[in-house]
Motif scaffolding. Structure first.
Motif, short mmCIF file in Angstrom:
data_model
loop_
_atom_site.label_atom_id
_atom_site.label_comp_id
_atom_site.label_asym_id
_atom_site.label_seq_id
_atom_site.Cartn_x
_atom_site.Cartn_y
_atom_site.Cartn_z
N ARG A 165 -4.94 14.51 -0.52
CA ARG A 165 -3.77 14.52 -0.96
C ARG A 165 -3.43 16.51 -1.38
O ARG A 165 -2.68 16.74 -1.38
CB ARG A 165 -3.58 13.49 -2.19
CG ARG A 165 -3.16 12.46 -2.46
CD ARG A 165 -3.15 11.25 -3.55
NE ARG A 165 -2.32 9.79 -3.13
CZ ARG A 165 -2.00 9.36 -4.12
NH1 ARG A 165 -2.76 9.39 -5.37
NH2 ARG A 165 -1.76 7.80 -3.82
N SER A 171 0.24 13.00 3.44
CA SER A 171 0.87 12.14 3.03
C SER A 171 0.88 10.96 2.82
O SER A 171 -0.45 10.39 2.92
CB SER A 171 2.61 12.13 4.38
OG SER A 171 1.94 11.15 5.23
N ARG A 172 0.99 9.95 2.68
CA ARG A 172 1.05 8.41 2.35
C ARG A 172 0.78 7.86 3.47
O ARG A 172 -0.32 6.74 3.99
CB ARG A 172 2.15 7.81 0.93
CG ARG A 172 1.86 7.38 -0.16
CD ARG A 172 3.24 7.18 -0.63
NE ARG A 172 3.04 7.02 -2.01
CZ ARG A 172 3.47 6.60 -2.79
NH1 ARG A 172 4.54 5.68 -2.47
NH2 ARG A 172 3.54 6.54 -4.65
N THR A 192 0.85 -1.31 -0.39
CA THR A 192 0.13 0.20 -0.16
C THR A 192 0.84 1.04 0.12
O THR A 192 0.22 2.65 -1.06
CB THR A 192 -0.79 0.15 1.47
OG1 THR A 192 -1.14 -1.34 1.24
CG2 THR A 192 -1.86 0.85 1.19
N LEU A 193 1.97 1.49 1.08
CA LEU A 193 2.81 2.37 0.93
C LEU A 193 3.75 2.84 -0.58
O LEU A 193 4.37 3.52 -0.74
CB LEU A 193 3.08 2.35 2.36
CG LEU A 193 2.84 2.44 3.29
CD1 LEU A 193 3.72 2.22 4.34
CD2 LEU A 193 2.62 4.09 3.38
#
Length: 253
Positions: free
Chosen positions: A159, A164-165, A88-89
């Motif tokens: 976003r 951030s992620r 996912t990241l």
């Protein structure tokens, strides 16, 4: 009209207990009425009597197996969720991790047992590793599916606000994936105990699987059924505990 959120669960438990009692009554009647030998189908009362007379050995074996199943379950859950988080990241990892996971899962877990026993020995470590391998794939698939359920428009909105992620993962993806993660944890409970017992039957120093193996060798099938009954109680209890946690945590479902 009752507003207790646990009321449906109580009805389910009540029906389950009633069904179990009816099944055991039918089992007892058939075994006694047809005068079936113990090696074909022992009566429930005979199995319960054996559980009582062998309670010390069975409880010790059950504790051994539970330790293996719980540790392997925890390790496998961490690995599976961790891999899903990594993808996912860092989406580029999907092309590496997913095919590798599918390749490992395409082979029955028991097929790895000889290698795992060779590498980690006959003790608890090999069983923990086997359970972790079995649980990790289930947790990986369910967790990844949960993280992928997020609406892309919601991600783009966060976003646009500078998230951030990691922030998107914590505030959006994780809450969305939580029902799928907990469902995977619930489904993995039974699998963890099955794998632990099967691996014990292939080589161990203790546990319910070892008890079953020894009982089969001496043709003591009442003891086999006694161990199976204990394993079933543990499995149902573990499943019920995780289901309860799931209902408490994901209360909006």
């Amino acid at each position: 009209m009752s507003t207790d959120p646990m009321q449906p669960s109580r009805h389910v438990v009540g029906r389950g207990i009633l069904g179990g009692v009816m099944l055991f009554a039918l089992w007892e009647g058939l075994a006694r009425g047809l005068d079936l030998p113990s090696y074909v189908l022992p009566a429930v009362s005979e199995i319960l009597a054996r559980i009582w007379t062998s309670r010390v050995d069975l409880l010790q074996a059950a504790g051994y197996t539970m330790g293996e199943a719980l540790l392997g379950y925890a390790l496998g859950a961490c690995v599976g969720i961790g891999l899903a988080l990594a993808i996912t990241l860092v989406p580029a990892l999907r092309r590496v991790i997913v095919p590798a996971a599918m390749a490992v899962n395409s082979v029955p877990v028991v097929a790895f047992s000889p290698l795992i026993l060779l590498w980690f020995g006959m003790g608890m470590t090999s069983k923990i590793v086997m359970v972790a391998v079995a649980v990790s794939f289930t947790m990986f698939v369910s967790s990844l599916a949960g993280f992928d359920r997020v609406d892309q428009k919601s991600v783009d909105l966060l976003r646009s606000f500078g998230a951030s992620r990691a922030g998107i993962l914590w505030r959006l993806r994780l809450p969305t994936a939580l029902p799928m993660i907990l469902s995977g944890m619930r489904l993995s409970t039974v699998r963890s105990l099955i794998v632990a017992i099967v691996t014990e039957m292939l080589g161990a120093y203790g546990g319910l699987g070892w008890v079953i193996y020894q009982a089969v060798v001496v043709i003591d099938f009442v003891q086999v059924w006694a161990a199976i009954f204990i394993a079933s109680v543990i499995s149902l209890s573990f499943f019920g505990l995780v289901s309860l946690v799931e209902r408490r945590v994901v209360f909006w479902r």
